[in-house]
Design a protein around this motif. Structure first.
Motif, mmCIF file in Angstrom:
data_model
loop_
_atom_site.group_PDB
_atom_site.id
_atom_site.type_symbol
_atom_site.label_atom_id
_atom_site.label_comp_id
_atom_site.label_asym_id
_atom_site.label_seq_id
_atom_site.Cartn_x
_atom_site.Cartn_y
_atom_site.Cartn_z
ATOM 1 N N ILE A 77 -8.767 -5.410 -0.521
ATOM 2 C CA ILE A 77 -7.879 -6.186 -1.384
ATOM 3 C C ILE A 77 -8.675 -7.022 -2.381
ATOM 4 C CG2 ILE A 77 -6.091 -6.285 0.388
ATOM 5 C CD1 ILE A 77 -6.838 -9.315 0.674
ATOM 6 N N LEU A 114 0.829 -1.206 0.000
ATOM 7 C CA LEU A 114 0.000 0.000 0.000
ATOM 8 C C LEU A 114 0.861 1.252 0.000
ATOM 9 C CD1 LEU A 114 -2.702 -1.165 2.577
ATOM 10 C CD2 LEU A 114 -2.995 -0.948 0.090
ATOM 11 N N GLY A 151 -5.545 -1.656 -3.519
ATOM 12 C CA GLY A 151 -6.015 -2.897 -2.931
ATOM 13 C C GLY A 151 -6.538 -3.883 -3.949
ATOM 14 N N ALA A 207 -6.556 -6.005 5.750
ATOM 15 C CA ALA A 207 -6.743 -6.341 4.340
ATOM 16 C C ALA A 207 -8.148 -5.986 3.862
ATOM 17 C CB ALA A 207 -6.464 -7.822 4.125
ATOM 18 N N ALA A 252 -8.384 -2.337 3.361
ATOM 19 C CA ALA A 252 -7.707 -1.927 2.126
ATOM 20 C C ALA A 252 -8.451 -2.380 0.877
ATOM 21 C CB ALA A 252 -6.287 -2.484 2.109
#
Length: 421
Positions: free
Chosen positions: A119, A90, A96, A114, A117
């Motif tokens: 992902i 990041l 992500g 995660a 973010a």
């Protein structure tokens, strides 16, 4: 192919003499080539251009921010295996949606980070992990994209410490239980099953193990679709090897690997994800070290370097071979002689090579360890209170230190003394 070549009697990194960098930075240090990094990434990317795909660089191979930014700028995604690697990806500007999270021991804190973010997906390794992701995603009111890692029980024919696809390995869910586990995933809140993940090992030098594994993945895809699961992605892992010894037969090329993927799973209409690390970074880096002493022993001579096992642990950990070459090109006809090439750490295991044939060398001479870009700097330590060595990146005729060598004071001042002392 790499961009570390002899020119005018000396080793160059792209358009910079290695000795010039050594004079400014000091030894030992890691040295990476931008041209090699980007070339190797594009070899994989182009090998899959027959269909939708994403090449996610396996950051565990080499995770310096400058390397990550270089690859991200070329369109690479990232494969991370820890919260720290997620934070690095990041910080390097990787969105992500181009990050996949692998690894067998994801903590609640890592899962939460995660999901925050957003992902691309989790590669799920076990039922308890799947339940944890479901719970945390539900608490956050989000949906987690998952692919379940299956263990196909295929012998990767590589070093035992880097084989991951056999039944006795800790990775993934036995492929025989996959249907039950996918059914569990479909019933859990907060999860969206998007694909299948498989990764059988590292430093594979033959395509046959990949073919066996991918055939099993193709069969499983058809079975899971028949069970009602939407399988739109196949994460096929990484593992393609590199030639550590120039005398060895070269491993298969990414182009051949891409054709194998197309032949075995291309008919399924899935987006393909692969996670190369070693082949992207390995030959893109060298370790430069200096001879401290030439020591004459009983029946053998020792080249004692300023680099050590804490700087490059692969020979001690894996019995790994690295070609070692002098930075000043030897003259034609110079007779090589055998040396034990060792470091200064107080361990007999601090040995890089035994009875390696080298041109005559002595104190002050520079040597370079080839193919040291992967699993070199990232596995280094400060054992014997030896500072982590610098990392340097070359780009054409420019170079920059991308990780400086810490001072002894900086190392010592990280310690804290309790009040009672």
């Amino acid at each position: 192919m790499d961009h570390f070549l002899y020119r005018e009697g000396a080793l160059w990194a792209e358009d910079v003499p290695v000795a010039e960098i050594a004079a400014q930075v000091g030894t030992p240090f890691y040295l990476y080539s931008t041209a090699t990094l980007t070339r190797h990434f594009h070899l994989f990317d182009e090998a899959l251009d027959w269909g939708p795909h994403l090449v996610c660089y396996a950051m565990k191979a080499a995770s310096n921010q400058a390397i990550l930014r270089t690859l991200a700028a070329e369109g690479a995604g990232m494969d991370v295996v820890s919260g720290g690697e997620l934070a690095r990806a990041l910080a390097a500007g990787v969105p992500g949606e181009r990050i996949v999270f692998s690894g067998v021991g994801k903590t609640d804190e890592e899962i939460h980070a995660a999901l925050t973010a957003q992902i691309r997906q989790f590669n799920v390794e076990s039922e308890p992990e799947m339940a944890a992701i479901s719970r945390i995603a539900s608490e956050m009111g989000v949906e987690a994209m998952i692919a379940i890692r299956v263990n196909p029980d295929v012998d990767a024919k590589t070093h035992a410490k880097i084989a991951t696809g056999k039944s006795e390995n800790k990775f993934g869910i036995p492929i025989a239980r996959a249907r039950d586990v996918y059914a569990q995933a479909a019933a859990l809140p907060g999860l969206k099953v998007v694909g299948i993940d498989v990764h059988i090992g590292s430093q594979l030098t033959q395509l046959e193990p990949f073919e066996l594994a991918y055939q099993k993945v193709a069969e499983l895809t058809e079975t899971l679709r028949a069970d009602g699961h939407e399988i739109s992605r196949l994460d096929l892992g990484g593992g393609l090897g590199i030639p550590y010894a120039r005398s060895n037969e070269a491993p298969p090329l990414p182009t051949d690997y891409g054709k194998l993927i197309q032949r075995t799973v291309g008919h399924l209409g899935c987006e393909i994800e692969i996670e190369p690390g070693r082949l992207v970074a390995g030959n893109a880096g060298i370790l430069v070290s200096k001879v401290i002493y030439l020591k004459n022993g009983e029946g053998r001579d020792f080249l004692i370097l300023d680099g050590a096992m804490n700087d490059l642990i692969r020979p001690a950990m894996y019995e790994a071979h690295h070609d070692i070459i002098p930075v000043i090109e030897p003259e034609v006809g110079v007779e090589p002689q055998p040396y034990d090439i060792v470091g200064p750490v107080c361990e007999s295991g601090d040995t890089f090579a035994k009875q390696r044939l080298m041109p005559p060398l002595g104190a002050g001479d520079l040597v370079a360890f080839r193919s040291a870009g992967a699993y070199g700097a990232v596995m280094s330590s400060e054992y014997n209170t030896r500072p982590l060595i610098p990392e340097v990146l070359v780009n054409g005729d420019q170079f920059a230190v991308i990780r400086p060598r810490p001072t002894f004071d900086e190392m010592i001042n990280r310690d804290t003394i309790p009040e009672w002392l």
